[in-house]
Design an enzyme around this catalytic site. Sequence first.
Site, PDB file in Angstrom:
ATOM      1  N   TYR A 143       0.802  -1.227   0.000  1.00  0.00           N
ATOM      2  CA  TYR A 143       0.000   0.000   0.000  1.00  0.00           C
ATOM      3  C   TYR A 143       0.836   1.280   0.000  1.00  0.00           C
ATOM      4  O   TYR A 143       0.287   2.372  -0.053  1.00  0.00           O
ATOM      5  CB  TYR A 143      -0.946   0.003   1.208  1.00  0.00           C
ATOM      6  CG  TYR A 143      -2.209  -0.792   0.977  1.00  0.00           C
ATOM      7  CD1 TYR A 143      -2.163  -2.176   0.846  1.00  0.00           C
ATOM      8  CD2 TYR A 143      -3.449  -0.166   0.875  1.00  0.00           C
ATOM      9  CE1 TYR A 143      -3.319  -2.912   0.631  1.00  0.00           C
ATOM     10  CE2 TYR A 143      -4.609  -0.900   0.661  1.00  0.00           C
ATOM     11  CZ  TYR A 143      -4.537  -2.266   0.542  1.00  0.00           C
ATOM     12  OH  TYR A 143      -5.678  -2.982   0.328  1.00  0.00           O
ATOM     13  N   LYS A 195       3.315 -15.683   3.942  1.00  0.00           N
ATOM     14  CA  LYS A 195       3.591 -16.535   2.768  1.00  0.00           C
ATOM     15  C   LYS A 195       5.098 -16.746   2.742  1.00  0.00           C
ATOM     16  O   LYS A 195       5.798 -16.309   1.815  1.00  0.00           O
ATOM     17  CB  LYS A 195       3.061 -15.823   1.508  1.00  0.00           C
ATOM     18  CG  LYS A 195       3.063 -16.675   0.244  1.00  0.00           C
ATOM     19  CD  LYS A 195       1.979 -17.730   0.208  1.00  0.00           C
ATOM     20  CE  LYS A 195       2.141 -18.628  -1.005  1.00  0.00           C
ATOM     21  NZ  LYS A 195       1.190 -19.750  -1.021  1.00  0.00           N
ATOM     22  N   ASP A 228      -2.960 -18.475   1.936  1.00  0.00           N
ATOM     23  CA  ASP A 228      -3.922 -19.321   1.213  1.00  0.00           C
ATOM     24  C   ASP A 228      -4.560 -20.332   2.166  1.00  0.00           C
ATOM     25  O   ASP A 228      -5.775 -20.555   2.147  1.00  0.00           O
ATOM     26  CB  ASP A 228      -3.282 -19.987  -0.018  1.00  0.00           C
ATOM     27  CG  ASP A 228      -1.909 -20.611   0.261  1.00  0.00           C
ATOM     28  OD1 ASP A 228      -1.368 -20.423   1.376  1.00  0.00           O
ATOM     29  OD2 ASP A 228      -1.394 -21.296  -0.641  1.00  0.00           O
ATOM     30  N   ASP A 252      -6.185  -7.039   3.940  1.00  0.00           N
ATOM     31  CA  ASP A 252      -7.298  -6.519   3.160  1.00  0.00           C
ATOM     32  C   ASP A 252      -8.127  -7.678   2.601  1.00  0.00           C
ATOM     33  O   ASP A 252      -9.355  -7.694   2.706  1.00  0.00           O
ATOM     34  CB  ASP A 252      -6.753  -5.658   2.010  1.00  0.00           C
ATOM     35  CG  ASP A 252      -7.859  -5.153   1.113  1.00  0.00           C
ATOM     36  OD1 ASP A 252      -8.855  -4.633   1.654  1.00  0.00           O
ATOM     37  OD2 ASP A 252      -7.746  -5.298  -0.119  1.00  0.00           O
ATOM     38  N   ASP A 256     -12.178  -9.314   3.900  1.00  0.00           N
ATOM     39  CA  ASP A 256     -13.412  -9.396   3.108  1.00  0.00           C
ATOM     40  C   ASP A 256     -14.013 -10.797   3.237  1.00  0.00           C
ATOM     41  O   ASP A 256     -15.233 -10.949   3.365  1.00  0.00           O
ATOM     42  CB  ASP A 256     -13.157  -9.062   1.625  1.00  0.00           C
ATOM     43  CG  ASP A 256     -13.451  -7.590   1.312  1.00  0.00           C
ATOM     44  OD1 ASP A 256     -13.337  -6.753   2.226  1.00  0.00           O
ATOM     45  OD2 ASP A 256     -13.809  -7.283   0.149  1.00  0.00           O
TER      46      ASP A 256
HETATM   47  C1  IPM Z   1     -10.554  -1.530   2.972  1.00  0.00           C
HETATM   48  C2  IPM Z   1     -10.725  -1.047   1.568  1.00  0.00           C
HETATM   49  C3  IPM Z   1      -9.573  -0.133   1.214  1.00  0.00           C
HETATM   50  C4  IPM Z   1      -8.300  -0.938   1.361  1.00  0.00           C
HETATM   51  C5  IPM Z   1      -9.665   0.505  -0.165  1.00  0.00           C
HETATM   52  C6  IPM Z   1     -10.961   1.236  -0.356  1.00  0.00           C
HETATM   53  C7  IPM Z   1      -8.492   1.394  -0.469  1.00  0.00           C
HETATM   54  O1  IPM Z   1     -10.820  -2.108   0.687  1.00  0.00           O
HETATM   55  O2  IPM Z   1     -10.622  -0.709   3.891  1.00  0.00           O
HETATM   56  O3  IPM Z   1     -10.344  -2.729   3.164  1.00  0.00           O
HETATM   57  O4  IPM Z   1      -7.870  -1.603   0.423  1.00  0.00           O
HETATM   58  O5  IPM Z   1      -7.726  -0.894   2.437  1.00  0.00           O
HETATM   59 MN    MN Z   2     -10.741  -4.033   1.646  1.00  0.00          MN
END
Ligand code: IPM
Ligand code: MN
Length: 365
Positions: A143, A195, A228, A252, A256
């Site tokens: 990042y 990893k 993974d 990140d 999700d």
């Molecule tokens: C999150 C989002 C952000 C990230 C994006 C919007 C830049 O996906 O907060 O997880 O990748 O950190």
């Molecule tokens: Mn995210």
Amino acid sequence: MGSKNEERHYKIAVIPGDGTGPEVIAEGVKVLEAASQRYGFKLDFVKYDFGGERYLKTGETLPDSVLEELKTFDAIYLGAIGHPDVPPGVLERGILLKIRFELDQYINLRPVKLYPGVWTPLKDKEPQDIDFVVVRENTEGLYCGAGGFLRKGTSQEVAVQESINTRYGVERCIRFAFEYTRKRAKDKRLTLCGKTNVLTYAFNLWERVFNEVAKEYPDITTDYAHVDATCMWMVKNPEWFDVIVTDNMFGDIITDLGAMIQGGMGIAAGGNLNPQGVSMFEPIGGSAPKYTGKNVINPLAAISAGMMMLEYLGEEEAAGKIESAVMEVTGKKLKSLAAGKMGYSTTQVGDMVAEYTALDKISLP
Ligand code: IPM
Ligand code: MN
């Protein structure tokens, strides 16, 4: 972790942002106000209109002067950033990542917790099976924006995107994770997700620091999983996890997945923490343009982000009460967490949580 100030008076910068951000933040503020009345602390909210609309009108994302102003608050409460008419990356880099980096919010804390009554796509898993926290490094790795193009636009083009991992950045993240695991006192197990078999520089550093710091925490059981495999276990045996620590990119991605197993973006919240500075709390779903203005989006993620903010400010009792109120609502009221399918509107869900937060005891019909 709490840093309750003596007057119990907190100044909060609110950035509702784009799309459904303002709708869910309004419900979050409603619940926070109910909590402040019930538990006797004061909240001052100062609103900022940064986001896609403002960018389209003025070309401005987040001016440096405002960044300085943000540093004077006790915390920042963010809705959502993202606008269909703004090219990808502009608002993310210009607002969200700018705040995270400039305020040195080096931890991204994301609890993955299945609340009662919430549907999970994992068959046969119950709330007691899905209850762990991801500690994501939030200022380094892929990042950083380090890299570039060579011969851009030609058939010999080269694109490089580097993952920056500093001893300092890795160590402070890992130390936070150990402390957090101890304080959480659930299974006292910390898993490093990496990893090491392929990313032999970056995760070699992570692994060495992890093992070194572990020696100072004999009460914490340590564990390692490749990223993974972490995804596999999160689906197959999420009950194995207590706290996971990982780098920015992996964090990140796995959060999700974490959001999905805890019931989706309608419920998932996170904190961008600078334990020595100003932290920011946000629902982790996006701005959901297609649901904007319809009063159908689920505000529970934003409410939970507010709850995390209070906990972080040291108002643990109030935070606990909000969480119980959220659980009452998921367990006994909502049909689903999905936008438009809750059986209630956005504002009704906010009202219910606020009402239960204000009660001395929660007792629902
Ligand atoms: C999150 C989002 C952000 C990230 C994006 C919007 C830049 O996906 O907060 O997880 O990748 O950190
Ligand atoms: Mn995210």
